[in-house]
Design an enzyme around this catalytic site. Structure first.
Site, PDB file in Angstrom:
ATOM      1  N   TYR A  32       0.828  -1.208   0.000  1.00 44.81           N
ATOM      2  CA  TYR A  32       0.000   0.000   0.000  1.00 44.81           C
ATOM      3  C   TYR A  32       0.858   1.251   0.000  1.00 44.81           C
ATOM      4  O   TYR A  32       2.067   1.194   0.239  1.00 44.81           O
ATOM      5  CB  TYR A  32      -0.957   0.013   1.204  1.00 44.81           C
ATOM      6  CG  TYR A  32      -0.310   0.384   2.523  1.00 44.81           C
ATOM      7  CD1 TYR A  32       0.519  -0.506   3.191  1.00 44.81           C
ATOM      8  CD2 TYR A  32      -0.516   1.647   3.086  1.00 44.81           C
ATOM      9  CE1 TYR A  32       1.117  -0.159   4.402  1.00 44.81           C
ATOM     10  CE2 TYR A  32       0.071   2.001   4.290  1.00 44.81           C
ATOM     11  CZ  TYR A  32       0.886   1.100   4.942  1.00 44.81           C
ATOM     12  OH  TYR A  32       1.483   1.448   6.124  1.00 44.81           O
ATOM     13  N   LYS A 149       6.588  -1.952   2.247  1.00 46.62           N
ATOM     14  CA  LYS A 149       5.366  -1.320   2.757  1.00 46.62           C
ATOM     15  C   LYS A 149       4.195  -2.283   2.573  1.00 46.62           C
ATOM     16  O   LYS A 149       3.313  -2.101   1.717  1.00 46.62           O
ATOM     17  CB  LYS A 149       5.114   0.022   2.071  1.00 46.62           C
ATOM     18  CG  LYS A 149       4.170   0.918   2.858  1.00 46.62           C
ATOM     19  CD  LYS A 149       4.254   2.352   2.386  1.00 46.62           C
ATOM     20  CE  LYS A 149       3.192   3.247   2.995  1.00 46.62           C
ATOM     21  NZ  LYS A 149       3.305   3.464   4.439  1.00 46.62           N
ATOM     22  N   GLU A 182      12.462   3.074  14.139  1.00 44.58           N
ATOM     23  CA  GLU A 182      11.543   4.111  13.634  1.00 44.58           C
ATOM     24  C   GLU A 182      10.338   4.171  14.549  1.00 44.58           C
ATOM     25  O   GLU A 182      10.320   3.542  15.603  1.00 44.58           O
ATOM     26  CB  GLU A 182      11.148   3.812  12.185  1.00 44.58           C
ATOM     27  CG  GLU A 182      10.440   2.483  11.988  1.00 44.58           C
ATOM     28  CD  GLU A 182      10.032   2.201  10.541  1.00 44.58           C
ATOM     29  OE1 GLU A 182       9.982   3.132   9.723  1.00 44.58           O
ATOM     30  OE2 GLU A 182       9.739   1.032  10.249  1.00 44.58           O
ATOM     31  N   LEU A 206      11.159   1.493   7.227  1.00 42.39           N
ATOM     32  CA  LEU A 206      10.554   1.823   5.933  1.00 42.39           C
ATOM     33  C   LEU A 206      11.302   3.011   5.325  1.00 42.39           C
ATOM     34  O   LEU A 206      11.582   3.984   6.037  1.00 42.39           O
ATOM     35  CB  LEU A 206       9.079   2.199   6.132  1.00 42.39           C
ATOM     36  CG  LEU A 206       8.336   2.400   4.819  1.00 42.39           C
ATOM     37  CD1 LEU A 206       7.913   1.056   4.232  1.00 42.39           C
ATOM     38  CD2 LEU A 206       7.126   3.290   5.004  1.00 42.39           C
TER      39      LEU A 206
END
Ligand code: PDD
Length: 285
Positions: A32, A149, A182, A206
């Site tokens: 996505y 992702k 993250e 990511l």
């Protein structure tokens, strides 16, 4: 009423139906994107589509649209729906099989879904106007391919929920070496002595498009130094500033970490400077 795109058609959300045998539903088998749009202007469109195509290739979904095909869907959705601050959600799952079986058939047709949702107005570079984030921290227990992702977000969901349950806005994650990776839905940075420091791209994080654009903008401007290197949690706890970035929030200043003030507990000067630079250049990508 929300108008969405599903497999070639635009329709009210209530009419959008997929098979329960869709591998996106059964396995989280899909990729996505979320692209921000302000007054119909998309931010980082090209890099977002490149990342989506790379993700599809990495998980072996044989589906590639051109940038123009995606742009047409994005523009149609921002036109057909109300609101000027929108996130455009694009989703390609491997498609519906006739049975639940881990291995995927070669001739399966991908499911393509897209919709828009309201996001906050883009932040302006003013300390008094921006929301200061309060975050929790916890060990990163996701898988070893966080660079993809994937729509399989249970790990991220559980980490986000951890911070939410503590009354916080996000959760910053760290690996077994006690280095920051993250946030559960964003990239993370510290500022120390005027230098912006963020973990390097690898399979633990990511490759955020906001991150890509921000680092490029800062390097081109040259007034703020940038380093990509491992950041220990000790450094995070002793940082002058901590920031998070994502498409829906741009650069978010963190003012509290596990209930303890970051720096002097106020939004920082370097944040203000960086957000101003980002706001001025974000439509160039
Ligand atoms: N989240 N890291 C993770 C785990 C993310 O989920 C996101 C984005 C980012 C930032 O990427 P970008 O700058 O390209 O938005 C980093 C999106 C917005 C989401 O899942 O809703």
């Amino acid at each position: 009423m929300s108008i969405v795109y599903l497999n070639g058609s635009y329709m009210p959300l209530e009419e959008a139906k997929i098979s329960p045998m869709d591998r996106g539903f059964l396995f989280g088998d899909g990729i996505y994107e979320v692209i921000p749009s302000y007054d119909g202007k998309l931010v980082g469109f090209g890099p977002h589509i490149d990342r989506m195509n790379e993700g599809l290739e990495l998980i072996g979904i044989n589906f590639q649209w051109t940038q123009n095909q995606w742009r047409e869907v994005c523009s149609a959705l921002t036109d057909k729906n109300e609101g000027s601050n929108l996130g455009v959600y694009l989703h390609v799952s491997r498609g519906a099989d006739t049975k639940r079986f881990h291995a995927y058939p070669e001739d399966i047709e991908a499911t393509v879904f897209a919709f828009v949702f309201e996001i906050p107005p883009a932040p302006v570079a003013e300390k008094a106007a921006v929301k200061g984030y309060k975050v929790s921290t916890t060990e990163d227990l996701r898988w070893k391919r966080c660079n993809i992702k994937s729509t399989a977000l249970l790990g991220n969901v559980m980490h986000f929920q951890h911070g939410h349950a503590e009354g916080n806005n996000e959760t910053i994650l760290y690996n077994a070496e006690q280095n920051m990776t993250e946030g559960s839905a964003c990239n993370a940075y510290i500022v120390k002595d005027g230098v912006v420091i963020t973990p390097p791209l690898d399979s633990q994080i990511l490759p955020g498009i906001t991150r890509l654009m921000l680092l490029d903008i800062l390097r081109k401007d040259g007034s703020i130094q940038v380093e990509e290197r491992a950041v220990s949690m000790e450094e995070v706890r002793n940082a002058d500033e901590v920031w998070l970035t994502s498409s829906s929030k741009e650069i978010a200043p963190v003012i509290e970490l596990d209930g303890v003030a970051v720096g002097d507990g106020q939004v920082g000067d370097v944040w203000q400077q960086a957000q101003a630079l980002y706001s001025a250049a974000k439509y160039n990508y």
